[in-house]
Design a protein around this motif. Sequence first.
Motif, PDB file in Angstrom:
ATOM      1  N   CYS A 295     -50.968 -51.844  36.851  1.00  0.00           N
ATOM      2  CA  CYS A 295     -50.100 -51.642  38.006  1.00  0.00           C
ATOM      3  C   CYS A 295     -48.984 -52.683  38.002  1.00  0.00           C
ATOM      4  O   CYS A 295     -49.220 -53.866  37.752  1.00  0.00           O
TER       5      CYS A 295
ATOM      6  N   CYS B 212     -47.360 -53.607  40.605  1.00  0.00           N
ATOM      7  CA  CYS B 212     -47.359 -54.323  41.884  1.00  0.00           C
ATOM      8  C   CYS B 212     -48.516 -55.323  41.967  1.00  0.00           C
ATOM      9  O   CYS B 212     -48.297 -56.505  42.177  1.00  0.00           O
ATOM     10  N   CYS B 213     -49.748 -54.846  41.775  1.00  0.00           N
ATOM     11  CA  CYS B 213     -50.914 -55.734  41.927  1.00  0.00           C
ATOM     12  C   CYS B 213     -51.439 -56.249  40.588  1.00  0.00           C
ATOM     13  O   CYS B 213     -52.366 -57.051  40.559  1.00  0.00           O
TER      14      CYS B 213
ATOM     15  N   GLN C 189     -53.258 -54.994  38.191  1.00  0.00           N
ATOM     16  CA  GLN C 189     -54.640 -54.682  37.840  1.00  0.00           C
ATOM     17  C   GLN C 189     -54.657 -53.501  36.878  1.00  0.00           C
ATOM     18  O   GLN C 189     -53.846 -52.595  36.971  1.00  0.00           O
TER      19      GLN C 189
ATOM     20  N   CYS D 214     -51.276 -46.134  42.207  1.00  0.00           N
ATOM     21  CA  CYS D 214     -52.349 -47.103  41.983  1.00  0.00           C
ATOM     22  C   CYS D 214     -53.418 -46.872  43.061  1.00  0.00           C
ATOM     23  O   CYS D 214     -53.087 -46.796  44.244  1.00  0.00           O
TER      24      CYS D 214
ATOM     25  N   SER E 128     -55.668 -48.970  44.154  1.00  0.00           N
ATOM     26  CA  SER E 128     -55.968 -50.138  44.984  1.00  0.00           C
ATOM     27  C   SER E 128     -54.839 -50.480  45.957  1.00  0.00           C
ATOM     28  O   SER E 128     -55.085 -50.805  47.108  1.00  0.00           O
ATOM     29  N   CYS E 129     -53.586 -50.389  45.523  1.00  0.00           N
ATOM     30  CA  CYS E 129     -52.484 -50.771  46.426  1.00  0.00           C
ATOM     31  C   CYS E 129     -51.626 -49.579  46.859  1.00  0.00           C
ATOM     32  O   CYS E 129     -50.669 -49.746  47.604  1.00  0.00           O
ATOM     33  N   GLN E 130     -51.934 -48.390  46.390  1.00  0.00           N
ATOM     34  CA  GLN E 130     -51.223 -47.149  46.722  1.00  0.00           C
ATOM     35  C   GLN E 130     -49.726 -47.206  46.375  1.00  0.00           C
ATOM     36  O   GLN E 130     -48.911 -46.509  46.973  1.00  0.00           O
ATOM     37  N   ASN E 131     -49.362 -48.023  45.415  1.00  0.00           N
ATOM     38  CA  ASN E 131     -47.975 -48.119  44.971  1.00  0.00           C
ATOM     39  C   ASN E 131     -47.712 -47.012  43.941  1.00  0.00           C
ATOM     40  O   ASN E 131     -48.535 -46.767  43.064  1.00  0.00           O
TER      41      ASN E 131
END
Length: 119
Positions: free
Chosen positions: A55, A57-58, A60, A106, A108-111
Amino acid sequence: MAMIIQPMPEPMVVVQPAMVQPVMVQPIHQPVIQQPPGPVVIRPPLKDRPGRMKCTCCHQEMVTVTRGVNGVLTWTIFGTLLVCGIWPLCLIPFCVKSCKDIEHTCPSCQNVVYIHKRM
């Protein structure tokens, strides 16, 4: 007898340019540092199916979650069917996933990490 005095002509001075010696410029050699080859990450292109990636953004490692969104192809098919006079069938592209763009997110962060555009 009258004497005529004429001024003496100034002596002519010839100046020659000095001989310029060619200057040899030697390149500065930078030391070359070779790093051992690291792992080459080849990311498969994300299309219709979820794919594994990192990802943005995060940061991961994850498997993307996909969903269909209306894109250019969906609206083009809709417009073509509408202009041809097949107005009851022009809504079909909004129900068929193979006509829509695929949005990868993603979990986990919904990005939104990638959008696969059909057209």
